[in-house]
Each structure stands twice: as C-alpha cells, then as structure tokens.
Write a protein that holds these residues in place. Sequence first.
Motif, PDB file in Angstrom:
ATOM      1  N   GLU A   9     -23.447  65.310 -30.295  1.00  0.00           N
ATOM      2  CA  GLU A   9     -23.477  65.112 -31.576  1.00  0.00           C
ATOM      3  C   GLU A   9     -22.398  64.094 -31.847  1.00  0.00           C
ATOM      4  OE1 GLU A   9     -26.181  65.089 -33.451  1.00  0.00           O
ATOM      5  OE2 GLU A   9     -27.367  66.792 -32.928  1.00  0.00           O
TER       6      GLU A   9
ATOM      7  N   VAL B 250     -30.831  65.554 -27.557  1.00  0.00           N
ATOM      8  CA  VAL B 250     -30.391  64.438 -28.179  1.00  0.00           C
ATOM      9  C   VAL B 250     -29.719  63.542 -27.164  1.00  0.00           C
ATOM     10  CG1 VAL B 250     -28.611  63.682 -29.643  1.00  0.00           C
ATOM     11  CG2 VAL B 250     -29.927  65.630 -30.476  1.00  0.00           C
TER      12      VAL B 250
ATOM     13  N   ASP C 228     -21.594  68.353 -38.199  1.00  0.00           N
ATOM     14  CA  ASP C 228     -22.686  68.083 -38.663  1.00  0.00           C
ATOM     15  C   ASP C 228     -23.426  68.867 -39.716  1.00  0.00           C
ATOM     16  OD1 ASP C 228     -25.399  66.528 -38.831  1.00  0.00           O
ATOM     17  OD2 ASP C 228     -25.975  66.826 -36.369  1.00  0.00           O
TER      18      ASP C 228
ATOM     19  N   HIS D 215     -32.503  61.264 -31.846  1.00  0.00           N
ATOM     20  CA  HIS D 215     -33.174  62.426 -32.456  1.00  0.00           C
ATOM     21  C   HIS D 215     -34.935  61.968 -32.441  1.00  0.00           C
ATOM     22  CE1 HIS D 215     -29.735  63.760 -33.352  1.00  0.00           C
ATOM     23  NE2 HIS D 215     -29.838  64.838 -34.045  1.00  0.00           N
TER      24      HIS D 215
ATOM     25  N   HIS E  76     -30.885  71.464 -28.304  1.00  0.00           N
ATOM     26  CA  HIS E  76     -30.921  70.514 -29.334  1.00  0.00           C
ATOM     27  C   HIS E  76     -30.175  69.170 -28.761  1.00  0.00           C
ATOM     28  CE1 HIS E  76     -31.369  68.061 -32.901  1.00  0.00           C
ATOM     29  NE2 HIS E  76     -30.011  67.946 -33.065  1.00  0.00           N
TER      30      HIS E  76
HETATM   31 ZN    ZN Z   1     -28.869  66.706 -34.148  1.00  0.00          ZN
END
Ligand code: ZN
Length: 352
Positions: free
Chosen positions: A184, A261, A136, A241, A257
Amino acid sequence: MNKVTVNASKKYDIVIGAGLLRDAGQVIKNFCRGGKVFTVSDDNVFPLYGEALRTSVRKSGLEHFEFVFKAGEASKNLSVYSRIVENMCAAGLTRGDVAVALGGGITGDITGFAAATYRRGIAFVQVPTSLLADVDSSVGGKTAVDLDNGKNQVGAFWQPSAVICDTDTLKTLPEEEYRNGCAEIIKYGMLGDGDLFYKVKNVPVRNDYSGIITRCVEMKRDIVERDEFESGDRMLLNLGHTFGHAVEKLSGFSIAHGKAVAIGMNIITTAAVKLGLAPKGTETVLREALLSYGLPLSTTYGSDEICRAAAGDKKTVGESITLVVPTDVGSCRLIRVPVEDLKNYALAGGLK
Ligand SMILES: [Zn+2]
Ligand SMILES: NC(=O)c1ccc[n+]([C@@H]2O[C@H](COP(=O)([O-])OP(=O)(O)OC[C@H]3O[C@@H](n4cnc5c(N)ncnc54)[C@H](O)[C@@H]3O)[C@@H](O)[C@H]2O)c1
C-alpha cells in the motif's frame, strides 16, 4: 512525534511516533465525557498491547472495558459486530463514552462500524497496530463488516475522533503483514509522490516508519478532504485495486490483500505503458520496488475470469468502471471505461 490534522466532516488529529501507547489514555480522555472506554481488539494484538492500553486509560481516571475477538477476516461479520454492541450495552456505554480500536484494519473497521451505530453514534479512537492500518484503514472514516457474499457490504462513513499510531507496535508485526503494508505504501508513491516511491524503493520502509507513515497519512488526508464520500478523487486510492480485488476474490481470499494489490498495480501499470499512457520503464521500476519487498507480480488467473470478478466489484456503476491508471511514477489519472473494455487493459497488462 508527528501530527497530521484531518479536516473532514469532523476535525481530528493523527499522531505518529514511538511509545505513544503509554499516553493513549490522555488523548482518549479528551473525547470521553462519560468516563467509560470500550476497547475492541483481536486475540493476537490484545495479549501484546491490551495491558499497556488498559493501564494508560485507567491512569487517566477512566473506566476500561474490553472485547477480544478471534483474529482474521472471518470475524469481520455481523455476528461479531452484534456481540460488540451487546457488550457495549451491558457495560452501560452512553453517547458520552468512547470506543477504541486496538489492532489492524479488521479491528478498526468493525469497531468503527459499532461506534457509528451504537446509540446512533459514539466517539471512537483508532489505535492501529498493523502497517496497513497505520497508512490506510485507520484514516478516512470508512467502517464496515462483510456479508457472506462480499467484503465491506454493510458499513458507514464515521470519522474517528483521534488516531494514535505507536510505531513501536510494529516490532511484533509478522513479516507477511509488513509486506502487505509495504504494497500500500508503494501504491501511495506510485499514485502521487515520486519521491516517496523512490525512497521506499531504495531504503526499507522499516528504517523510517514515522516519516513514511506520516507522508502516506498526509496524502490520504489531502484526498479525503477533497472527497470524503468517494464520488471522485478518493478513487485514486484504488490504484491496483480493481484487478487486485479480482485476484483476491478468485483466490477465495487466500492471496492476501497487499499481495493482490501488488499484482493489480503491475497489471495496470504494464497496461498503461503498453497503451502509451505512461512512459516506457514505468512498469520496470514498479516491479523492482515490489520485488524488493518480496511481493508478487503475476497471477495464473486468465483475463476473462479476472474481468468477470473485477466487473462484479462494487466500483462498477452501470455499464462502466473507473480505472486508476498510472501516467508516470508519482502520478495517475482516473479513466472511466465501459466494462467490456476492461479486457483490453487486462490483456495489455500481461494476462492471458
Ligand atoms: Zn488496499
Ligand atoms: N477502512 C478502510 O479505509 C480500509 C482500508 C484498507 C483496508 N481495510 C480493511 O482492513 C483489513 C485488513 O487490515 P490488516 O491487514 O491490518 O488486517 P488485520 O487487522 O487482520 O491485521 C493483520 C494481522 O496482523 C495481526 N497484527 C496486527 N498488528 C499486530 C502487531 N502489532 N503485532 C502482531 N500482530 C499484529 C492481526 O492480529 C492479524 O492477524 C481488511 O478487512 C480491509 O478490508 C479498510
């Protein structure tokens, strides 16, 4: 070794494979007319991989400088940024020299911002070492530091000159960080590639780092090429998000994070099914995938506080917000909703 070429405002290659750190100097040399390389890293990563990078850079006939900061989001700030650029200046870096980010997304973001602004912009090379950075943050050219009242509030779009993903570095990645990266990756599958989704649902990501990172990077490349400056399609990457950032913020960033998510994806996918936008069962397979990586599904925060936090997010424009809503496993769409409708999604998503 796999290679993905990005054709954004700058054209650059991302190379992915085992053992690539050894030859990083040769890649960096292509962009280094001045002969100086300035590596930025954190104090977890540099002791593990700093020596290998330094050796490779010197072997390529380049001079190596380094700056190591204390690991953690608390370091992604203006004062560390200012120490980096002061040190670049003290090292005599010119516009022909190169900054290198060796580490996770935090290192990439702050180094990228320093590179974007030092002498109005110098080349930089990303050497990501976390799974999240591989799939990412190292691709796409968003760079930033945080302010006291918000993440990524000062930054620039500044594409790297090259990205070198050495999958061997993932051997030392802590389990929690592995899971954050996997959240992710599940996001990429969910938003645009059902085959990828089922692949990582059925077989652990660590069994095929190169193949999976390559696929995610290709997807990000395609999206960034269509919309480098996030005026439309790039928002697709924000699946999970809007509510995820709200959870992260409310927890004072104690919920990582990736976990946030995961929770955000579960809320929006559950809502999509409840509201008839995605077929029944979509939420069930998503939950199974998230659980198989030990990722959380729910939060104790209520819909009111989540919506307040989400509406304060920078993705709000005027009175409406763009939600990324799954329409099936492997596809989603952007829906612009008035901020006051956000609560319908939160409630349909299972929040109290
Ligand atoms: Zn992210
Ligand atoms: N620019 C973008 O497009 C973008 C996209 C997503 C996230 N981000 C940013 O990325 C950051 C999060 O990135 P992250 O999760 O990589 O965080 P990070 O950089 O803090 O890395 C996570 C942790 O793992 C450690 N680590 C990294 N690689 C390691 C390795 N190989 N072996 C042992 N330890 C290792 C780090 O020291 C750190 O403690 C956030 O600041 C977020 O805002 C940016």
